[in-house]
Design a protein around this motif. Structure first.
Motif, PDB file in Angstrom:
ATOM      1  N   ASP A 120      78.321 110.798  22.844  1.00 62.91           N
ATOM      2  CA  ASP A 120      78.478 109.347  22.765  1.00 62.91           C
ATOM      3  C   ASP A 120      77.410 108.596  23.562  1.00 62.91           C
ATOM      4  O   ASP A 120      77.552 107.422  23.849  1.00 62.91           O
ATOM      5  CB  ASP A 120      79.885 108.926  23.201  1.00 62.91           C
ATOM      6  N   GLY A 121      76.300 109.274  23.880  1.00 65.24           N
ATOM      7  CA  GLY A 121      75.242 108.653  24.678  1.00 65.24           C
ATOM      8  C   GLY A 121      74.052 108.163  23.888  1.00 65.24           C
ATOM      9  O   GLY A 121      72.977 107.938  24.461  1.00 65.24           O
TER      10      GLY A 121
ATOM     11  N   ASP B  45      72.805 102.173  24.046  1.00 63.08           N
ATOM     12  CA  ASP B  45      72.798 101.589  25.380  1.00 63.08           C
ATOM     13  C   ASP B  45      74.058 100.744  25.585  1.00 63.08           C
ATOM     14  O   ASP B  45      74.920 100.670  24.702  1.00 63.08           O
ATOM     15  CB  ASP B  45      71.517 100.789  25.628  1.00 63.08           C
ATOM     16  N   SER B  46      74.160 100.089  26.725  1.00 67.22           N
ATOM     17  CA  SER B  46      75.370  99.326  27.058  1.00 67.22           C
ATOM     18  C   SER B  46      75.611  98.147  26.121  1.00 67.22           C
ATOM     19  O   SER B  46      76.729  97.642  26.024  1.00 67.22           O
ATOM     20  CB  SER B  46      75.311  98.850  28.507  1.00 67.22           C
ATOM     21  N   SER B  47      74.577  97.712  25.398  1.00 67.90           N
ATOM     22  CA  SER B  47      74.724  96.620  24.425  1.00 67.90           C
ATOM     23  C   SER B  47      75.002  97.135  23.018  1.00 67.90           C
ATOM     24  O   SER B  47      75.120  96.348  22.081  1.00 67.90           O
ATOM     25  CB  SER B  47      73.453  95.762  24.406  1.00 67.90           C
ATOM     26  N   GLY B  48      75.075  98.455  22.850  1.00 64.61           N
ATOM     27  CA  GLY B  48      75.338  99.036  21.546  1.00 64.61           C
ATOM     28  C   GLY B  48      74.105  99.289  20.703  1.00 64.61           C
ATOM     29  O   GLY B  48      74.206  99.663  19.541  1.00 64.61           O
TER      30      GLY B  48
ATOM     31  N   GLN C 115      75.200 112.434  26.581  1.00 59.85           N
ATOM     32  CA  GLN C 115      76.616 112.601  26.960  1.00 59.85           C
ATOM     33  C   GLN C 115      77.303 113.475  25.911  1.00 59.85           C
ATOM     34  O   GLN C 115      77.982 112.980  25.026  1.00 59.85           O
ATOM     35  CB  GLN C 115      77.298 111.230  27.071  1.00 59.85           C
TER      36      GLN C 115
ATOM     37  N   SER D 184      77.684 108.831  18.784  1.00 65.00           N
ATOM     38  CA  SER D 184      76.432 108.113  18.562  1.00 65.00           C
ATOM     39  C   SER D 184      75.196 108.994  18.732  1.00 65.00           C
ATOM     40  O   SER D 184      74.069 108.501  18.702  1.00 65.00           O
ATOM     41  CB  SER D 184      76.334 106.916  19.511  1.00 65.00           C
TER      42      SER D 184
ATOM     43  N   SER E 209      77.256 103.753  16.991  1.00 60.21           N
ATOM     44  CA  SER E 209      78.515 104.454  17.237  1.00 60.21           C
ATOM     45  C   SER E 209      79.397 104.509  16.000  1.00 60.21           C
ATOM     46  O   SER E 209      79.559 103.514  15.297  1.00 60.21           O
ATOM     47  CB  SER E 209      79.290 103.769  18.368  1.00 60.21           C
TER      48      SER E 209
END
Length: 127
Positions: free
Chosen positions: A35-36, A39-42, A56, A91, A110
């Motif tokens: 799932d890595g 980034d934090s914004s998708g 990840q 992802s 994702s």
């Protein structure tokens, strides 16, 4: 989005050694799921050739099979059963060889995995 898939440095090292006859190229036996890949914004994050693992990793599973849709392409297939990775957002996937080394990494937006469906993943190894 060509920058979201790479052949790892380890895989390229194995290929050049196998072409010289120094080693036997380890065969691809499975897919790793993680799932890595965002980034934090998708946004899809580009993998690097120096990666030796997924960002990840969540799960590994043997491939179901492969086909050759073109002379220089091998398409690998892996099916996640209903109970595998249920509730996870996938992802990134990687092909791994019989030595456990990641040979190829692909990242993508994702994909949520529900507990009542199976998902089929295909990954083309193109030369």
């Amino acid at each position: 989005m060509a920058n979201n898939v790479i052949i790892t440095k380890k895989a390229r090292e194995n290929m050049v050694k196998a072409r010289a006859g120094a080693i036997t190229l380890p065969k691809i036996v499975g897919m790793a799921f993680g799932d890595g890949g965002v980034d934090s914004s998708g946004n899809v994050a580009a993998p690097t050739a120096d990666q030796e693992e997924l960002i990840q990793e969540l799960y590994r599973k043997e491939i179901k099979g492969y086909t050759f849709p073109a002379d220089t392409t091998c398409q690998y297939v892996c099916i996640l059963a209903e109970n595998e990775l249920a509730g996870e957002d996938i992802s990134e996937i990687g092909l791994y060889d019989e030595n456990g080394d990641i040979a190829c990494i692909k990242t993508f937006k994702s994909k949520g995995k529900d507990a009542d469906i199976q998902m089929t993943f295909t990954l083309d190894d193109v030369f």
